[in-house]
Design an enzyme around this catalytic site. Sequence first.
Site, PDB file in Angstrom:
ATOM      1  N   GLU A  22       0.863  -1.183   0.000  1.00  0.00           N
ATOM      2  CA  GLU A  22       0.000   0.000   0.000  1.00  0.00           C
ATOM      3  C   GLU A  22       0.894   1.226   0.000  1.00  0.00           C
ATOM      4  OE1 GLU A  22      -2.335  -0.253   3.583  1.00  0.00           O
ATOM      5  OE2 GLU A  22      -2.400  -2.421   3.394  1.00  0.00           O
ATOM      6  N   ARG A  66      -6.656  -1.447  -5.450  1.00  0.00           N
ATOM      7  CA  ARG A  66      -7.561  -0.457  -4.872  1.00  0.00           C
ATOM      8  C   ARG A  66      -6.932   0.928  -4.949  1.00  0.00           C
ATOM      9  NH1 ARG A  66      -8.901   0.002   1.469  1.00  0.00           N
ATOM     10  NH2 ARG A  66     -10.511   1.589   1.370  1.00  0.00           N
ATOM     11  N   TYR A  68      -7.667   5.039  -3.805  1.00  0.00           N
ATOM     12  CA  TYR A  68      -8.542   5.882  -2.986  1.00  0.00           C
ATOM     13  C   TYR A  68      -7.789   7.081  -2.437  1.00  0.00           C
ATOM     14  CZ  TYR A  68      -6.481   2.769   0.595  1.00  0.00           C
ATOM     15  OH  TYR A  68      -5.618   2.036   1.367  1.00  0.00           O
ATOM     16  N   ASP A  70      -6.719   8.772   0.923  1.00  0.00           N
ATOM     17  CA  ASP A  70      -6.590   8.377   2.318  1.00  0.00           C
ATOM     18  C   ASP A  70      -6.533   9.605   3.229  1.00  0.00           C
ATOM     19  OD1 ASP A  70      -6.546   6.391   4.231  1.00  0.00           O
ATOM     20  OD2 ASP A  70      -4.375   6.265   4.278  1.00  0.00           O
ATOM     21  N   GLU A  76      -3.874   7.026  -2.481  1.00  0.00           N
ATOM     22  CA  GLU A  76      -3.282   5.759  -2.038  1.00  0.00           C
ATOM     23  C   GLU A  76      -3.645   4.665  -3.018  1.00  0.00           C
ATOM     24  OE1 GLU A  76      -3.297   4.907   2.072  1.00  0.00           O
ATOM     25  OE2 GLU A  76      -2.974   2.750   1.824  1.00  0.00           O
ATOM     26  N   THR A  79      -1.895  -2.539  -3.937  1.00  0.00           N
ATOM     27  CA  THR A  79      -1.811  -3.543  -5.005  1.00  0.00           C
ATOM     28  C   THR A  79      -2.779  -4.689  -4.735  1.00  0.00           C
ATOM     29  OG1 THR A  79      -0.165  -4.955  -3.923  1.00  0.00           O
ATOM     30  CG2 THR A  79       0.675  -3.135  -5.296  1.00  0.00           C
ATOM     31  N   TRP A 433     -12.136  -6.550  -0.809  1.00  0.00           N
ATOM     32  CA  TRP A 433     -11.099  -7.586  -0.947  1.00  0.00           C
ATOM     33  C   TRP A 433     -11.698  -8.987  -0.976  1.00  0.00           C
ATOM     34  CZ3 TRP A 433      -6.728  -5.896  -2.723  1.00  0.00           C
ATOM     35  CH2 TRP A 433      -6.248  -4.643  -2.348  1.00  0.00           C
TER      36      TRP A 433
END
Lengths: 467, 59
Positions: A22, A66, A68, A70, A76, A79, A433
Amino acid sequence: MQIAEVPPPLEVDPARRIFGLETEFGLHVHAPHSRPVTPEEVAGHLFHSVVQWGRSSNVFLPNASRLYIDVGAHPEYATAECDTITDLIAMDKAGERIVHDLVADGEKRLREAGVDGTIYLYKNNTDSAGNSYGCHENYLLRRRADFAGFGRQLLPFLVTRQIVTGAGTITRTPEGAHYSFSPRADHMWEGMSSATTRSRPMINTRDEPHASAELYRRMHVIVGDSTMAEPTTLLKVGATDLVLRLLEARVLMPDLALAKEMQAIRDVAHDLTGTATVELADGRTMTAVEVQQSFLDTVVVHLDGIIERTEEVERILDLWQRGIDAVRSQDFSSVDTELDWAIKLRLIQRYQDRLGCALDDPRLARLELAFHDISPERGLANRLQSQGLIARVVTDDQIARAKTSPPATTRAALRGRFVQEALAAGRDFTVDWVHLKLTGNEHRTVLLKDPFRSVDDRVDLLLADLG
Amino acid sequence: MPQVNASGQPYEDDAPEPAAAPAQQASTDALDDLLDEIDGSLQTNAEQFVRSFVQKGGE
């Protein structure tokens, strides 16, 4: 209605592991002649196109990763689940490209809002005021009872890992500036805990495996630096994976528990000579070089046993040893195309020589930001790489593929296919997820608890509903 | 790229050229070429540029 059964968990080779990275990016708009603009406003413009197709600024992408905004208005990228480090590096690099692709539209929207500026995105860990943001590593573990003991054994490795995998940084103090191994080290306040923003631990104990909780647990490492060079990421994740494999096999590791982790991580970070000592819980003192060598030696003992010798494992071990040797010998030239801190130090020293300035000169701080700039055209790490001054692990083709295609051998393949096909069919959907769901078809929510499974009849049936 | 030296710019490079080391490696030349190319943009208002990058912490 056809019913597909929930498949049992796959029998998985113990050497196979799910990895994820991340990355929080630093967001900087440079608009010296425009009205002030907050990072939140910039992030809103940057993510406008994402909201357009995803109806949210928090989306899963067709490559199953993902994206987004943050806390702190940081873009952010997390993977998708990868089961090889090569896939992970390709996915991570694809994330840089994906986030960069938002910039042109963001700048256009900013101009329309009266701000004529340039948006810079940095894959680094600190802003100019000393705020820190992270690169979090996720390693899926087989569940075992003594996670705390496991973490305690890993901490001496994580505290000293920065001498090989640190991003390097110019540290400014009232007494002047010096070069340190890790920009993250000074922002760590605990060894292990469940906090993140309030008090940053090195290992976050939050138990969110995003998988069957009876079988798996997550090792969430938040002490690492964001790394630009692919070989540095290979070593950062690869060496950590090898140590975890020994811990999971219950190998008796050398007891290197540290007396004061917070003190140790700072002392190691600020000593480029590698001779500063850390105090162990049993009263001994060791250098970071000795601690890393001890972990590496233990891994090597189990090569061809617990650890299968592959080309990738050999490359990790070779770079690990050369990184330790470089610090021990103070000859950094053997790793200055592979390890971030050494690549950056060479760049900074060369520029400093040309300018004849002190290390705290703002032009060198500007150079540091340019190194972490993710723009393929402007970013220095990318330019050094295309000049052959930074070594590769993956190819540009692999990165380009990873922008649009999920890893083929994990659950990510199912999620990626679902997102792609639902978008193509113009259907609303909800995904995270572990869940896939088509809006209006809630009775067929698919729960994917096995991150190693890339084929599932239930997903085929769900997609058949798209017609 | 032309070398920009913005007016009011407090940093001037008046340090002597470092003596050329013998037998420069190819990578050394490439690094210097790259620094030549970006020098102007890095020098322009470096301090103001760096100071303007402030966010909140993350995680």
